[in-house]
Design a protein around this motif. Structure first.
Motif, short mmCIF file in Angstrom:
data_model
loop_
_atom_site.label_atom_id
_atom_site.label_comp_id
_atom_site.label_asym_id
_atom_site.label_seq_id
_atom_site.Cartn_x
_atom_site.Cartn_y
_atom_site.Cartn_z
N ASN A 175 1.05 -1.30 -0.18
CA ASN A 175 -0.21 0.54 0.01
C ASN A 175 0.63 1.28 -0.22
N ARG A 176 2.50 1.64 0.52
CA ARG A 176 2.87 2.51 0.13
C ARG A 176 4.49 1.57 -0.69
N GLU A 177 4.86 2.81 -1.86
CA GLU A 177 6.01 3.02 -2.32
C GLU A 177 7.06 2.12 -1.41
N GLY A 178 8.04 2.56 -1.94
CA GLY A 178 9.14 1.42 -1.48
C GLY A 178 9.89 0.00 -1.39
N ASN A 179 11.05 -0.69 -0.75
CA ASN A 179 11.70 -1.56 -1.21
C ASN A 179 11.38 -2.41 -0.17
N TYR A 180 10.79 -3.56 -0.72
CA TYR A 180 11.04 -4.26 0.32
C TYR A 180 11.05 -6.28 0.10
N THR A 181 11.33 -6.94 1.21
CA THR A 181 11.97 -8.19 0.68
C THR A 181 11.04 -9.49 0.94
N VAL A 182 10.58 -10.17 0.46
CA VAL A 182 9.79 -11.22 0.60
C VAL A 182 10.47 -12.55 1.32
N ARG A 183 10.20 -13.16 2.40
CA ARG A 183 11.43 -14.65 2.54
C ARG A 183 9.79 -15.57 3.16
N VAL A 184 10.62 -16.50 3.63
CA VAL A 184 9.00 -17.22 3.57
C VAL A 184 9.56 -18.85 4.97
N ARG A 185 9.08 -18.95 5.78
CA ARG A 185 8.95 -20.29 6.39
C ARG A 185 8.52 -21.29 6.55
N ALA A 186 8.90 -22.70 6.43
CA ALA A 186 8.07 -24.11 6.84
C ALA A 186 8.43 -24.34 8.35
N MET A 187 7.04 -25.17 8.15
CA MET A 187 6.58 -25.48 9.93
C MET A 187 5.89 -26.77 9.83
N ASP A 188 6.21 -27.92 10.01
CA ASP A 188 5.50 -29.83 9.86
C ASP A 188 4.33 -29.60 10.65
N GLU A 189 3.33 -30.25 10.12
CA GLU A 189 2.05 -30.84 11.19
C GLU A 189 2.83 -30.44 12.91
N HIS A 190 3.69 -31.23 13.67
CA HIS A 190 3.90 -31.02 14.42
C HIS A 190 4.73 -29.82 15.39
N GLY A 191 4.55 -29.11 14.44
CA GLY A 191 5.44 -27.93 14.90
C GLY A 191 6.33 -26.68 14.62
N ALA A 192 7.04 -28.22 14.64
CA ALA A 192 8.72 -28.21 13.65
C ALA A 192 8.97 -27.01 12.64
N THR A 193 9.58 -25.56 13.34
CA THR A 193 9.94 -24.89 12.18
C THR A 193 11.44 -25.05 10.93
N SER A 194 11.56 -24.30 9.92
CA SER A 194 12.34 -24.29 9.43
C SER A 194 13.14 -22.93 9.30
N GLU A 195 14.18 -22.47 8.94
CA GLU A 195 14.37 -21.87 8.87
C GLU A 195 14.44 -20.61 7.82
N TRP A 196 14.61 -19.60 7.74
CA TRP A 196 13.27 -18.21 6.59
C TRP A 196 14.29 -18.82 4.84
N SER A 197 13.96 -18.51 3.90
CA SER A 197 14.93 -18.85 3.37
C SER A 197 15.17 -17.65 3.03
N ASP A 198 15.83 -17.62 1.91
CA ASP A 198 16.93 -16.69 1.12
C ASP A 198 15.13 -15.32 0.50
N SER A 199 15.88 -14.17 0.49
CA SER A 199 15.02 -12.92 0.20
C SER A 199 15.02 -12.78 -1.07
#
Length: 333
Positions: free
Chosen positions: A267-291
């Protein structure tokens, strides 16, 4: 010729012994001990002393033994049973965490597997998670039998209080109520519980760097895609960080390796970084992906503002010119 016949006979005997081994191992081990193939579990709790004739099991008499596990997974239970006379109904073994509560699991064995001499009988059910140190109950019952005529089963036991983490309980009304008084305080049934530790749960792998547009405009939705693999084959949830202070909710579940696509609007101009992380069905999470860098420039907005300013200036000049012509006409003509 005799030597050849002897060789053939020896081969037939060896073949018979080898082919019979699985059946023999499955059926008998020790004192009439009925078991199944090794499941990778171990004995957790047990009481093996038998100093009395045993506790009666026939309808409506139920017998229970309390125990406290040390392992978080309960895999199977063995109890020492004996058949008397002509009872033919199955024996059902139930696991509960309350004598009058819901069944956590249960299974039955056929009367044909229970002999007229005391034998260890295995009750194998799907593995269940339990809480170490909490009290649970092994309940044995049958829907048939005749107490006056001694058509019944007996569950071997000891009156010497050999098991410190539980005791015998008796119901004479089909499990509706239970007797746990002094008469049973030092009584323990013969049983073994088997269990195992929980399998280690591995988190999903680091998700792939999101793919999608790396530039855009304010107010327009753009879609970004990623995926991850879970070493255990568990289903996966995803969380996107859009770089503008907003995150998606956990989205899913998706199968391991399945592509997931999510849209976002800046909703505003600017430079952004998009990243994502994963979680399995037991609640264990991964590291963040590259941006992924995304630019939402202000150049186009500035061009619009300049065009608007030039348009206002042009109309202003027209109005000024018209006013000048009117003033010239009034003064000179």
């Amino acid at each position: 010729m005799r030597r050849a016949k002897r060789k053939i006979a020896e081969c037939l005997i060896i073949f018979f012994i080898i082919s019979s081994l699985p059946f023999l191992i499955h059926k008998i081990s020790g004192e009439g001990f009925i078991t199944s193939a090794n499941q990778g579990d171990v004995v957790d709790q047990e009481q093996t002393q038998a100093t009395s004739s045993g506790s009666v099991i026939c309808h409506p008499y139920w017998i229970a033994q309390s125990f406290k596990p040390t392992l978080p997974i309960l895999t199977r239970v063995e109890v020492r049973l004996q058949k008397f006379n002509d009872i033919s109904t199955d024996v059902t073994l139930i696991i509960r965490d309350n004598l009058t509560g819901k069944n956590l699991t249960y299974t039955s064995v056929s009367s044909s597997l229970i002999t007229h001499t005391p034998s260890w009988i295995e009750f194998d059910f799907p593995d269940i998670e339990i809480e170490p140190g909490k009290t649970y109950y092994i309940i044995c019952k049958t829907d048939g039998g005749d107490w006056p005529h001694r058509h019944l089963y007996k569950w071997s036991c000891s009156d010497l209080d050999p098991y410190p983490h539980g005791q015998t309980h008796c119901s004479v009304d089909g499990g509706k109520s239970w007797q746990s008084d002094k008469a049973y305080a030092k009584k323990d049934q013969c049983f073994r519980t088997y269990g195992m530790e929980k399998e280690k749960n591995n988190p999903p792998e680091r998700p792939q760097k999101p793919t999608g547009p790396n530039s855009g405009e304010v107010g327009i939705a753009y879609t970004y895609t990623t995926s991850s693999l879970d070493p255990d084959g568990d289903r996966i949830y995803y969380l996107f960080d859009w770089g503008d202070g907003n995150e998606s909710e956990w989205i899913g579940p998706y199968e391991s390796g399945e592509m997931v696509s999510v849209s976002h609007t800046w909703n505003r101009e600017g430079n952004y970084t998009v990243r994502v992380r994963a979680m399995d069905e037991h609640g264990a999470t991964s590291e963040w992906s590259d941006s992924l860098s995304v630019s939402v420039p202000i150049l186009q907005q500035k061009n619009v503002e300049i065009e608007k300013l030039m348009e206002e200036l042009f109309h202003g000049m027209i109005r000024w010119w018209n006013a000048f012509l009117i003033s010239l006409r009034d003064n000179f003509f």
